[in-house]
Enzyme design. Sequence first.
Site, PDB file in Angstrom:
ATOM      1  CE  LYS A 158      -3.546   2.431   2.599  1.00  0.00           C
ATOM      2  NZ  LYS A 158      -4.560   2.353   3.661  1.00  0.00           N
ATOM      3  NE  ARG A 204      -5.661   9.660   3.472  1.00  0.00           N
ATOM      4  CZ  ARG A 204      -4.387   9.894   3.207  1.00  0.00           C
ATOM      5  NH1 ARG A 204      -3.955  11.140   3.097  1.00  0.00           N
ATOM      6  NH2 ARG A 204      -3.550   8.886   3.040  1.00  0.00           N
ATOM      7  CE  LYS A 251      -3.566   8.006   6.796  1.00  0.00           C
ATOM      8  NZ  LYS A 251      -4.735   7.094   6.714  1.00  0.00           N
ATOM      9  CE  LYS A 253      -6.075   1.848  -0.365  1.00  0.00           C
ATOM     10  NZ  LYS A 253      -6.505   1.877   1.007  1.00  0.00           N
ATOM     11  CB  SER A 298     -11.497   7.260  -3.171  1.00  0.00           C
ATOM     12  OG  SER A 298     -10.249   7.704  -2.653  1.00  0.00           O
ATOM     13  CE1 TYR A 349     -15.040   3.112  -2.423  1.00  0.00           C
ATOM     14  CE2 TYR A 349     -13.144   3.487  -3.855  1.00  0.00           C
ATOM     15  CZ  TYR A 349     -13.681   3.343  -2.590  1.00  0.00           C
ATOM     16  OH  TYR A 349     -12.866   3.414  -1.491  1.00  0.00           O
TER      17      TYR A 349
HETATM   18  C1  PBG Z   1      -6.965   3.758   5.659  1.00  0.00           C
HETATM   19  C2  PBG Z   1      -7.490   3.440   4.296  1.00  0.00           C
HETATM   20  C3  PBG Z   1      -7.405   4.302   3.207  1.00  0.00           C
HETATM   21  C4  PBG Z   1      -8.050   3.674   2.150  1.00  0.00           C
HETATM   22  C5  PBG Z   1      -8.529   2.448   2.612  1.00  0.00           C
HETATM   23  N1  PBG Z   1      -8.158   2.316   3.943  1.00  0.00           N
HETATM   24  C6  PBG Z   1      -6.847   5.657   3.087  1.00  0.00           C
HETATM   25  C7  PBG Z   1      -5.563   5.977   3.708  1.00  0.00           C
HETATM   26  O1  PBG Z   1      -4.659   5.159   3.824  1.00  0.00           O
HETATM   27  O2  PBG Z   1      -5.431   7.141   4.098  1.00  0.00           O
HETATM   28  C8  PBG Z   1      -8.175   4.281   0.795  1.00  0.00           C
HETATM   29  C9  PBG Z   1      -9.220   3.733  -0.100  1.00  0.00           C
HETATM   30  C10 PBG Z   1      -9.558   4.639  -1.226  1.00  0.00           C
HETATM   31  O3  PBG Z   1      -8.932   5.688  -1.454  1.00  0.00           O
HETATM   32  O4  PBG Z   1     -10.503   4.288  -1.948  1.00  0.00           O
HETATM   33  N2  PBG Z   1      -6.742   2.714   6.499  1.00  0.00           N
END
Ligand code: PBG
Length: 332
Positions: A202, A212, A225, A256, A282, A321
């Site tokens: 990730k 978010r 992060k 991801k 997203s 989605y």
């Molecule tokens: C956080 C988490 C995130 C997503 C899924 N779980 C965002 C992040 O790491 O800040 C993102 C999913 C998306 O953007 O569709 N645990």
Amino acid sequence: MKPTTAPFPATRLRRLRRTAGLRDLVQENTVTPADFIWPVFVRDGEGVKEPIPSMPGVFRLSVDLVVEAAREAHVLGIPVICLFPYTDPALKTEDCAEAWNPENLSNRATRAIKEAVPDIAVMTDVALDPYNINGHDGFVEDGYVVNDRTVEALVKQALSQAAAGADIIGPSDMMDGRIGALRNALETEQYHNVALLSYSAKYASGFYGPFRDAVGASGALKGDKKTYQMNAGNSDEAMRLIERDLQEGADMIMVKPGMPYLDICRRAKDMFGVPTFAYQVSGEYAMLMGAAERGWMDGEKIMMESLLSFKRAGCDGVLTYFAPAAARLLNG
Ligand code: PBG
């Protein structure tokens, strides 16, 4: 294996592209609704369907409507629904205790779905960000997201999800050692058949912005992060993370975001040959929907083409989605 190709004109590769039937006949990869995991956002209330401005067509749903979504998914042939809670800001704390509350939104939604639509698999998210006052996936001490204390909390969170009936647990936190700790706890507590789909590779990505907003973490998040999510410049490191998670007991692995990281998907599938997933996140959804809404591209075409790209890159499935819209289209 290298295909043998006679020189032109014995070989004219256009021969098999001449008609739709011939093209279908030799198509190497396909997308079906069974390839989808559908992420949905859960909120409080009843009969509530709240739009998310940066994700046109996506809503925060109250538990009763999430159950309806699960029913719809099942009818469409989508095998898994993945829950993300939008937590009341008043329930966000420094100790993140809401994360393992048996009555939290995610656990209530899981129980409601498993009761109403037992055949659909429920996937839940393990990470502290929806419950954390500072928006991080783990506990913050002196400005640093600490690893081991976070893992202890993630174990409590995952056990509460397993108790609620989750079929698949998806740790999205990127702490070290969490897969081993989760697997060990699940086995000890007799949850032998709860699967772990690890967010192994990730990346620290700008493509998570709309998510978010959707879970209400944007305002809360302090800093970035990057001390736990991956550097976008790395590929070898992704292989090390995946190998590590498989050794610790992950059943499935994920890359991801998706589209900007298809090279990682292909490499992972070639190297490990395990169930491999991508998360079309997203921001990817927002990007495609935004262009389609403006009429800059054909929405259905780019949706299906993007989904097919994950299969071609070696993924067994994709979190998207688009799941219900694509499934409706595929089912005619
Ligand atoms: C956080 C988490 C995130 C997503 C899924 N779980 C965002 C992040 O790491 O800040 C993102 C999913 C998306 O953007 O569709 N645990």
